[in-house]
Design a protein around this motif. Structure first.
Motif, PDB file in Angstrom:
ATOM      1  N   VAL A   1      -3.776   8.671   2.014  1.00  0.00           N
ATOM      2  CA  VAL A   1      -4.844   8.998   2.972  1.00  0.00           C
ATOM      3  C   VAL A   1      -5.687   7.755   3.225  1.00  0.00           C
ATOM      4  O   VAL A   1      -6.135   7.105   2.272  1.00  0.00           O
ATOM      5  CB  VAL A   1      -5.741  10.136   2.457  1.00  0.00           C
ATOM      6  N   ALA A   2      -5.887   7.429   4.492  1.00  0.00           N
ATOM      7  CA  ALA A   2      -6.755   6.311   4.874  1.00  0.00           C
ATOM      8  C   ALA A   2      -7.931   6.866   5.669  1.00  0.00           C
ATOM      9  O   ALA A   2      -7.744   7.610   6.643  1.00  0.00           O
ATOM     10  CB  ALA A   2      -5.992   5.288   5.701  1.00  0.00           C
TER      11      ALA A   2
ATOM     12  N   ARG B   1      -0.967   1.275  11.762  1.00  0.00           N
ATOM     13  CA  ARG B   1       0.469   1.121  11.998  1.00  0.00           C
ATOM     14  C   ARG B   1       1.316   1.605  10.826  1.00  0.00           C
ATOM     15  O   ARG B   1       2.537   1.722  10.949  1.00  0.00           O
ATOM     16  CB  ARG B   1       0.788  -0.354  12.268  1.00  0.00           C
ATOM     17  N   VAL B   2       0.686   1.866   9.661  1.00  0.00           N
ATOM     18  CA  VAL B   2       1.446   2.269   8.474  1.00  0.00           C
ATOM     19  C   VAL B   2       1.712   3.773   8.545  1.00  0.00           C
ATOM     20  O   VAL B   2       0.774   4.581   8.485  1.00  0.00           O
ATOM     21  CB  VAL B   2       0.674   1.928   7.182  1.00  0.00           C
ATOM     22  N   PRO B   3       2.988   4.193   8.619  1.00  0.00           N
ATOM     23  CA  PRO B   3       3.287   5.618   8.809  1.00  0.00           C
ATOM     24  C   PRO B   3       3.310   6.432   7.519  1.00  0.00           C
ATOM     25  O   PRO B   3       3.324   7.660   7.576  1.00  0.00           O
ATOM     26  CB  PRO B   3       4.685   5.583   9.438  1.00  0.00           C
ATOM     27  N   THR B   4       3.317   5.775   6.364  1.00  0.00           N
ATOM     28  CA  THR B   4       3.446   6.517   5.095  1.00  0.00           C
ATOM     29  C   THR B   4       2.141   7.125   4.624  1.00  0.00           C
ATOM     30  O   THR B   4       2.102   7.828   3.616  1.00  0.00           O
ATOM     31  CB  THR B   4       3.991   5.584   3.991  1.00  0.00           C
TER      32      THR B   4
ATOM     33  N   LEU C   1       0.839  -1.202   0.000  1.00  0.00           N
ATOM     34  CA  LEU C   1       0.000   0.000   0.000  1.00  0.00           C
ATOM     35  C   LEU C   1       0.875   1.253   0.000  1.00  0.00           C
ATOM     36  O   LEU C   1       0.502   2.293   0.526  1.00  0.00           O
ATOM     37  CB  LEU C   1      -0.925  -0.009   1.221  1.00  0.00           C
ATOM     38  N   SER C   2       2.022   1.142  -0.613  1.00  0.00           N
ATOM     39  CA  SER C   2       3.018   2.219  -0.565  1.00  0.00           C
ATOM     40  C   SER C   2       2.566   3.483  -1.270  1.00  0.00           C
ATOM     41  O   SER C   2       3.099   4.569  -1.004  1.00  0.00           O
ATOM     42  CB  SER C   2       4.339   1.737  -1.168  1.00  0.00           C
TER      43      SER C   2
ATOM     44  N   ASP D   1      -4.641  10.862  12.666  1.00  0.00           N
ATOM     45  CA  ASP D   1      -3.967  12.130  12.385  1.00  0.00           C
ATOM     46  C   ASP D   1      -4.961  13.282  12.350  1.00  0.00           C
ATOM     47  O   ASP D   1      -4.642  14.397  12.774  1.00  0.00           O
ATOM     48  CB  ASP D   1      -3.232  12.037  11.036  1.00  0.00           C
ATOM     49  N   GLU D   2      -6.145  13.011  11.819  1.00  0.00           N
ATOM     50  CA  GLU D   2      -7.190  14.033  11.779  1.00  0.00           C
ATOM     51  C   GLU D   2      -8.546  13.397  12.015  1.00  0.00           C
ATOM     52  O   GLU D   2      -8.734  12.190  11.784  1.00  0.00           O
ATOM     53  CB  GLU D   2      -7.198  14.767  10.430  1.00  0.00           C
ATOM     54  N   VAL D   3      -9.477  14.222  12.448  1.00  0.00           N
ATOM     55  CA  VAL D   3     -10.887  13.837  12.572  1.00  0.00           C
ATOM     56  C   VAL D   3     -11.681  14.821  11.733  1.00  0.00           C
ATOM     57  O   VAL D   3     -11.524  16.038  11.885  1.00  0.00           O
ATOM     58  CB  VAL D   3     -11.355  13.880  14.038  1.00  0.00           C
TER      59      VAL D   3
END
Length: 678
Positions: free
Chosen positions: A300-301, A315-318, A295-296, A343-345
């Motif tokens: 945005v998730a 857990r994926v920081p990218t 998923l590199s 990171d955001e809401v």
């Protein structure tokens, strides 16, 4: 009394209750007939148990599941019936007859076939289960995925196999009655022969060319597709099968993204309930498989629910991780402390931001973005009730929740009062009752209240239809009903094409036909229009099916009564009057203080007092004292009308993707510098 018995037995209807009673009484009757002995009585009791058992299985009755739990499952019931048949032969003094030994040997042989049959069915299903199931993903060009076995082989296979004993049981009973072994041996031969044929029919489907590749090859093919597709924005979802609506509500938004979208699911049950979409979907039940996927390219998730399995992607920081939820309301779920892991809401409007500030659960104001609710675009603005029709009031209560908080739902304490007041209103109004799909799933009391409300609406509809003052255009309604039938048939034809295969075949063939998808979307709109024309505009209605959708009900209604839930926030987009029930009896001022969405609502007590104010606002909007407050509250809850919500949503996705890119480039620079200096 019958209703009480149905509820206690947890069966769905009086017919199921009768069938359950026949199963319970049928086996003692079989034993009695065998001991008497009476061949006709045994045959009659056997027929009753076969038919009642089959009926309960086809209905998916709760009783069938319970019988399996107490070691009286399907195979045991068939075995008992066959043993009682052997007892009948013994009581008829046929134990020295060749037929007796033939029956014993035949049933032993038949049950000997159950093990290889069950093993083959299980082996085929397990071997054809994919480590990753997909829709709108081209795996067929990368790996070989064979077609599924014929559906008749695996569908209800245990039931079909066991019912092959009908030939033997019938033949033996005929032989016992006629005192001739011919029919019995023919029946036994047919049963054993068909059992062998069934097992042999399954055997070819465990060979290598009939099963999908190993997990490693499938996962490599998925990674190869991901590298070619290069997804940029992921919608991630995990939950129970009943929660599929929480991800389905985001499909149209994902289709309208400026970036390349991908949906990742964690449960197969959710995949089976996904609405049609053009967005690629990857269902990855295994956490290890997900964590090893490439998923590199994702930046945005998006997360629609706070669940434990989110950690496998968090857990994926990218990529940057965002909680978007599945509704905007004043419920505690809207300010879950778990939200601070993202990171955001993203909230719909200023209200969501303020809600987190008041809750003080660790979500920083800088990490909140107001993006509106793109899903609300189909909701039409209200311009008053047309002169040629009766006002329509929608009652859309939420469900009882996971605890017994009296403020969860109005359905328990106020539902019947609300509906009774509405159906007896003068001047009259039409009532639409559309409960939350979870209603009654946890609380028997809520389920019973829902059933009483449904009955109340049904009686009021029947009384109105019989009243001379209410007339109908039978011709127009008949034409609309015919149109519904035509559209439904075409939709069934389009949506059933390719169905019937298993997970592997659906993965292979599950690439959407865009032209068909567009035709389905057009037909659904036509269906919705025809639905509302298929009955009089004054007719009360209970709506529990997925169609028409909640927003369709919004658009044909002039006012709504509901509870504290996202339904209220969504309805506010229409500008129409609404009422909310203070089920916990907090009092109007405290209720408004605790719940932003009710600031412009008519507040109802559990006795439905206050509904008159709502109906007055519908009948004469010029005298509506809350109209200005509703407009102000709409902007507060949902944000401004311009720019459109989907524009704001896309902007937020783009901005966050840029932040992820900046972070990744910085990380690469730091890594390179570290290697040079190291």
């Amino acid at each position: 009394m019958i209703t009480t018995a149905i509820r206690v037995a947890r069966v769905g209807s009086a017919a199921e209750l009768v069938a359950a009673a026949l199963v319970m009484l049928g086996f003692p009757a079989l034993m009695l007939a065998a001991l008497v002995p009476s061949v006709p009585a045994f045959a009659a009791a056997a027929a009753v148990t076969y038919l009642a058992d089959h009926f309960l299985h086809r209905r998916g009755s709760y009783l069938i599941n319970r019988l399996s739990k107490v070691r009286a499952g399907l195979s045991i019931r068939f075995l008992i019936r066959e043993l009682l048949l052997v007892l009948l032969l013994a009581r008829l003094s046929l134990s020295d007859n060749l037929m007796f030994y033939g029956a014993v040997a035949g049933f032993i042989a038949f049950y000997g076939l159950q093990a290889p049959h069950g093993a083959l069915v299980t082996l085929i299903r397990n071997r054809r289960r994919m480590p990753v199931a997909t829709r709108n993903v081209d795996l067929a060009s990368r790996i070989r995925i064979p077609g599924a076995p014929p559906q008749w082989l695996l569908d209800r296979s245990a039931e079909k196999m066991l019912h092959l004993d009908l030939a033997a049981v019938t033949g033996i009973l005929v032989s016992a009655q006629l005192d001739s072994a011919i029919a019995g041996f023919i029946g036994i031969g047919v049963t054993v022969g068909l059992g062998c044929l069934y097992v042999l029919s399954l055997a070819p489907f465990v060979r290598g060319n009939r099963i999908p590749p190993r997990a490693e090859k499938v996962l490599d093919a998925v990674d190869d597709w991901l590298r070619a597709y290069r997804p940029e924005t992921v919608l991630y979802f995990s939950g129970s099968k009943e929660s599929a609506y929480q991800v389905n509500m985001w499909l149209e938004t994902m289709e309208q993204l400026d970036s390349r979208p991908l949906i990742i699911l964690r449960e197969r049950a959710i995949l089976e309930r996904m609405a049609p979409t053009t967005v690629p979907i990857v269902c990855v039940p295994g956490g290890v498989h997900l964590m090893n996927m490439d998923l590199s390219t994702v930046r945005v998730a998006l997360y629609a629910a706070n669940v434990g399995k989110n950690i496998h992607l968090l857990r994926v920081p990218t990529m940057k991780h965002v909680f978007i939820g599945h509704g905007d309301s004043d419920k505690l779920a809207s300010v879950n402390p778990f939200s601070k892991v993202y990171d955001e809401v993203w909230t719909a409007g200023r209200a969501g931001r303020d809600r987190y500030a008041l809750a003080d659960v660790g979500v920083r104001d800088d990490d909140i973005a107001e993006v509106g609710r793109p899903q609300l675009a189909p909701i039409q603005l209200w311009h008053g009730v047309p002169e040629d029709r009766m006002p329509t009031v929608l009652y859309a209560p939420t469900w009882e929740g996971w605890d017994d908080n009296p403020g969860n739902t109005s359905i328990l304490l106020a539902g019947e009062n609300i509906v009774r007041t509405l159906v007896t209103a003068d001047p009259p109004v039409r009532v639409l009752y559309k409960p939350h799909p979870f209603t009654g799933t946890r609380s028997a009391a809520a389920k019973a209240a829902h059933q009483r409300i449904t009955a109340l609406v049904g009686r009021a509809a029947a009384e109105r239809a019989a009243a001379p003052a209410f007339t109908a255009d039978a011709g127009a309604e008949s034409a609309a009903a015919a149109e519904l039938t035509r559209i439904g048939a075409r939709l069934a034809e389009l949506t059933s094409a390719g169905e019937g295969g298993d997970e592997a075949e659906s993965t292979r063939d599950g690439v959407v036909d865009v032209a068909k998808f567009q035709e389905i979307a057009g037909l659904r709109a036509e269906w919705n229009d025809a639905y509302w024309r298929s009955f009089p505009r004054w007719q009360h209605r209970v709506i529990t099916d997925a169609e028409p959708r909640l927003y369709d009900c919004f658009n044909v209604s002039d006012a709504m009564v509901s509870d504290i839930s996202s339904v209220v926030s969504d309805f506010i987009a229409s500008g129409k009057p609404y009422a909310v029930t203070d089920s916990a009896a907090l009092g109007a001022e405290e209720f408004k203080r605790q719940n932003t969405a009710v600031r412009a609502a008519v507040i109802l007590t559990n006795d439905a007092a206050g509904l008159g104010g709502l109906l007055a606002a519908v009948r004469d909007p010029s005298t509506d004292p809350l109209a200005a407050e509703r407009g102000e509250l709409k902007r507060y809850l949902l944000g401004p009308d311009e720019p459109a919500s989907i524009v704001r949503f896309n902007t937020a996705v783009g901005d966050l993707a840029a932040k992820a890119e900046t972070r990744n480039r910085g990380q690469e620079t730091r890594t390179a510098t570290s290697e040079l200096t190291g």
